[in-house]
Design a protein around this motif. Structure first.
Motif, PDB file in Angstrom:
ATOM      1  N   ILE A  14       0.850  -1.185   0.000  1.00 62.55           N
ATOM      2  CA  ILE A  14       0.000   0.000   0.000  1.00 62.55           C
ATOM      3  C   ILE A  14       0.894   1.246   0.000  1.00 62.55           C
ATOM      4  O   ILE A  14       1.857   1.326   0.748  1.00 62.55           O
ATOM      5  CB  ILE A  14      -0.923   0.037   1.245  1.00 62.55           C
ATOM      6  N   VAL A  15       0.551   2.200  -0.845  1.00 63.40           N
ATOM      7  CA  VAL A  15       1.268   3.474  -0.935  1.00 63.40           C
ATOM      8  C   VAL A  15       0.265   4.582  -0.630  1.00 63.40           C
ATOM      9  O   VAL A  15      -0.782   4.665  -1.264  1.00 63.40           O
ATOM     10  CB  VAL A  15       1.861   3.685  -2.352  1.00 63.40           C
ATOM     11  N   TYR A  76       6.266   8.773 -11.815  1.00 68.03           N
ATOM     12  CA  TYR A  76       7.078   8.381 -10.663  1.00 68.03           C
ATOM     13  C   TYR A  76       6.351   7.309  -9.846  1.00 68.03           C
ATOM     14  O   TYR A  76       6.961   6.352  -9.373  1.00 68.03           O
ATOM     15  CB  TYR A  76       7.386   9.593  -9.771  1.00 68.03           C
ATOM     16  N   MET A  77       5.047   7.479  -9.703  1.00 67.92           N
ATOM     17  CA  MET A  77       4.279   6.496  -8.941  1.00 67.92           C
ATOM     18  C   MET A  77       4.306   5.125  -9.618  1.00 67.92           C
ATOM     19  O   MET A  77       4.420   4.096  -8.954  1.00 67.92           O
ATOM     20  CB  MET A  77       2.841   6.982  -8.755  1.00 67.92           C
ATOM     21  N   GLY A  82       5.944   1.537  -8.045  1.00 66.07           N
ATOM     22  CA  GLY A  82       5.330   0.278  -8.457  1.00 66.07           C
ATOM     23  C   GLY A  82       3.814   0.263  -8.371  1.00 66.07           C
ATOM     24  O   GLY A  82       3.205  -0.792  -8.300  1.00 66.07           O
ATOM     25  N   VAL A  83       3.202   1.456  -8.396  1.00 70.64           N
ATOM     26  CA  VAL A  83       1.743   1.537  -8.336  1.00 70.64           C
ATOM     27  C   VAL A  83       1.171   1.121  -9.684  1.00 70.64           C
ATOM     28  O   VAL A  83       1.739   1.416 -10.736  1.00 70.64           O
ATOM     29  CB  VAL A  83       1.287   2.965  -7.957  1.00 70.64           C
ATOM     30  N   SER A  84       0.057   0.451  -9.651  1.00 67.43           N
ATOM     31  CA  SER A  84      -0.603  -0.007 -10.865  1.00 67.43           C
ATOM     32  C   SER A  84      -0.891   1.169 -11.794  1.00 67.43           C
ATOM     33  O   SER A  84      -1.407   2.202 -11.368  1.00 67.43           O
ATOM     34  CB  SER A  84      -1.915  -0.700 -10.480  1.00 67.43           C
ATOM     35  N   GLU A  85      -0.569   1.008 -13.061  1.00 65.19           N
ATOM     36  CA  GLU A  85      -0.806   2.066 -14.045  1.00 65.19           C
ATOM     37  C   GLU A  85      -2.296   2.390 -14.141  1.00 65.19           C
ATOM     38  O   GLU A  85      -2.684   3.544 -14.291  1.00 65.19           O
ATOM     39  CB  GLU A  85      -0.252   1.655 -15.407  1.00 65.19           C
ATOM     40  N   ALA A  86      -3.147   1.384 -14.012  1.00 61.08           N
ATOM     41  CA  ALA A  86      -4.600   1.614 -14.069  1.00 61.08           C
ATOM     42  C   ALA A  86      -5.049   2.507 -12.913  1.00 61.08           C
ATOM     43  O   ALA A  86      -5.883   3.400 -13.104  1.00 61.08           O
ATOM     44  CB  ALA A  86      -5.341   0.287 -14.024  1.00 61.08           C
ATOM     45  N   ASP A  87      -4.494   2.291 -11.714  1.00 59.52           N
ATOM     46  CA  ASP A  87      -4.848   3.131 -10.558  1.00 59.52           C
ATOM     47  C   ASP A  87      -4.414   4.569 -10.772  1.00 59.52           C
ATOM     48  O   ASP A  87      -5.135   5.506 -10.438  1.00 59.52           O
ATOM     49  CB  ASP A  87      -4.204   2.602  -9.279  1.00 59.52           C
ATOM     50  N   VAL A  88      -3.229   4.747 -11.347  1.00 56.27           N
ATOM     51  CA  VAL A  88      -2.715   6.099 -11.577  1.00 56.27           C
ATOM     52  C   VAL A  88      -3.536   6.797 -12.653  1.00 56.27           C
ATOM     53  O   VAL A  88      -3.844   7.985 -12.531  1.00 56.27           O
ATOM     54  CB  VAL A  88      -1.213   6.056 -11.950  1.00 56.27           C
ATOM     55  N   GLU A  89      -3.910   6.072 -13.697  1.00 59.18           N
ATOM     56  CA  GLU A  89      -4.692   6.676 -14.785  1.00 59.18           C
ATOM     57  C   GLU A  89      -6.011   7.245 -14.283  1.00 59.18           C
ATOM     58  O   GLU A  89      -6.465   8.282 -14.759  1.00 59.18           O
ATOM     59  CB  GLU A  89      -4.927   5.671 -15.911  1.00 59.18           C
ATOM     60  N   GLY A 127      -4.356  10.296  -1.691  1.00 56.27           N
ATOM     61  CA  GLY A 127      -4.920   9.018  -2.107  1.00 56.27           C
ATOM     62  C   GLY A 127      -4.127   7.844  -1.582  1.00 56.27           C
ATOM     63  O   GLY A 127      -2.991   7.989  -1.119  1.00 56.27           O
ATOM     64  N   THR A 128      -4.737   6.685  -1.657  1.00 52.42           N
ATOM     65  CA  THR A 128      -4.113   5.429  -1.266  1.00 52.42           C
ATOM     66  C   THR A 128      -4.100   4.529  -2.490  1.00 52.42           C
ATOM     67  O   THR A 128      -5.131   4.363  -3.148  1.00 52.42           O
ATOM     68  CB  THR A 128      -4.898   4.768  -0.106  1.00 52.42           C
ATOM     69  N   TYR A 129      -2.952   3.971  -2.782  1.00 51.37           N
ATOM     70  CA  TYR A 129      -2.763   3.191  -4.002  1.00 51.37           C
ATOM     71  C   TYR A 129      -2.147   1.841  -3.656  1.00 51.37           C
ATOM     72  O   TYR A 129      -1.508   1.678  -2.624  1.00 51.37           O
ATOM     73  CB  TYR A 129      -1.859   3.943  -4.986  1.00 51.37           C
ATOM     74  N   THR A 130      -2.332   0.893  -4.558  1.00 55.86           N
ATOM     75  CA  THR A 130      -1.808  -0.453  -4.355  1.00 55.86           C
ATOM     76  C   THR A 130      -0.670  -0.698  -5.335  1.00 55.86           C
ATOM     77  O   THR A 130      -0.775  -0.346  -6.511  1.00 55.86           O
ATOM     78  CB  THR A 130      -2.921  -1.499  -4.589  1.00 55.86           C
ATOM     79  N   GLU A 131       0.392  -1.306  -4.830  1.00 59.18           N
ATOM     80  CA  GLU A 131       1.499  -1.666  -5.707  1.00 59.18           C
ATOM     81  C   GLU A 131       1.025  -2.731  -6.682  1.00 59.18           C
ATOM     82  O   GLU A 131       0.239  -3.607  -6.328  1.00 59.18           O
ATOM     83  CB  GLU A 131       2.675  -2.214  -4.895  1.00 59.18           C
ATOM     84  N   ASP A 132       1.490  -2.626  -7.916  1.00 60.66           N
ATOM     85  CA  ASP A 132       1.142  -3.588  -8.956  1.00 60.66           C
ATOM     86  C   ASP A 132       2.055  -4.790  -8.788  1.00 60.66           C
ATOM     87  O   ASP A 132       3.274  -4.657  -8.824  1.00 60.66           O
ATOM     88  CB  ASP A 132       1.347  -2.948 -10.330  1.00 60.66           C
ATOM     89  N   ARG A 133       1.471  -5.942  -8.592  1.00 63.23           N
ATOM     90  CA  ARG A 133       2.270  -7.150  -8.391  1.00 63.23           C
ATOM     91  C   ARG A 133       1.947  -8.161  -9.486  1.00 63.23           C
ATOM     92  O   ARG A 133       0.785  -8.358  -9.827  1.00 63.23           O
ATOM     93  CB  ARG A 133       1.961  -7.780  -7.043  1.00 63.23           C
ATOM     94  N   ALA A 134       2.988  -8.791  -9.979  1.00 63.07           N
ATOM     95  CA  ALA A 134       2.787  -9.846 -10.976  1.00 63.07           C
ATOM     96  C   ALA A 134       2.176 -11.050 -10.278  1.00 63.07           C
ATOM     97  O   ALA A 134       2.518 -11.349  -9.139  1.00 63.07           O
ATOM     98  CB  ALA A 134       4.124 -10.218 -11.605  1.00 63.07           C
ATOM     99  N   PRO A 135       1.266 -11.738 -10.942  1.00 66.11           N
ATOM    100  CA  PRO A 135       0.684 -12.930 -10.320  1.00 66.11           C
ATOM    101  C   PRO A 135       1.753 -14.002 -10.108  1.00 66.11           C
ATOM    102  O   PRO A 135       2.682 -14.138 -10.907  1.00 66.11           O
ATOM    103  CB  PRO A 135      -0.373 -13.389 -11.322  1.00 66.11           C
TER     104      PRO A 135
END
Length: 185
Positions: A14-15, A76-77, A82-89, A127-135
């Motif tokens: 979580i970021v 930068y995010m 490592g924040v998900s690009e979809a969350d940043v968009e 805001g609160t964002y989730t790091e994008d993690r590979a499955p």
């Protein structure tokens, strides 16, 4: 009423982003406590503004968004945090409009302790964002060199078995010679 955020024990990925109102009256914000204070728990205005009892300075960043010139906060995010690009968009326009100082707090800053985050002035939650993690994937390794490294051993060869038998025979013969020498003396 100020925001309240529950931090779960051993939270990860979580970021949280906050802006820092530099015009607000109050103590200067620093990413480190006042180590010059003669106390076991040195004063730390930033920790107090977040409303937490534990904060690890290795997992927080405080900087001016202008320092990201050429990259920008959204990129930068994605690349740096490592924040998900979809969350940043979803928040791109709002993130690009931010200027001044920003505070980045990642989950590890709370040291695995559960608690409640209650930010107050001069901090304002963005805001609160989730790091994008590979499955996680458990596919076999593609290289032939990886075979046998996980305990898939071939049975010993005939030569190895013959060597083991010969070694045992020599040990038995040595023991018999030692017994004969001991009895004869």
């Amino acid at each position: 009423m100020s925001e309240r955020f529950e931090i779960k024990a051993h939270e990860h990925g979580i970021v949280r982003l906050f802006t820092l109102d530099t015009d607000a009256d109050g103590p200067a914000m620093s990413t480190e406590p006042d180590w010059g204070a003669d106390t076991d728990d040195p004063p730390w205005p930033l920790r107090d503004a977040l409303g937490v009892t534990y904060l690890d300075s290795d997992f927080i960043e405080l900087f001016d968004v202008a320092d990201l010139e050429g990259v920008g906060l959204p990129q930068y995010m994605i690349d740096g945090l490592g924040v998900s690009e979809a969350d940043v968009e979803e928040d791109r326009a709002r993130l690009e409009a931010i200027s001044g100082k920003i505070l980045v707090v990642v989950s590890s800053a709370f040291g695995g302790f559960a608690g409640t985050l209650t930010p107050k002035s001069p901090l304002r939650w963005i805001g609160t964002y989730t790091e994008d993690r590979a499955p996680v994937s458990f596919k076999p390794l593609p290289s032939e060199g990886a075979k046998g490294a996980t305990g898939d051993k071939a049975p010993p060869s005939d030569a190895a078995m013959s060597g083991r038998v010969a070694s045992i025979a020599l040990l038995v013969l040595f023991a018999l010679v030692a017994v004969v020498v001991w009895v004869a003396s």
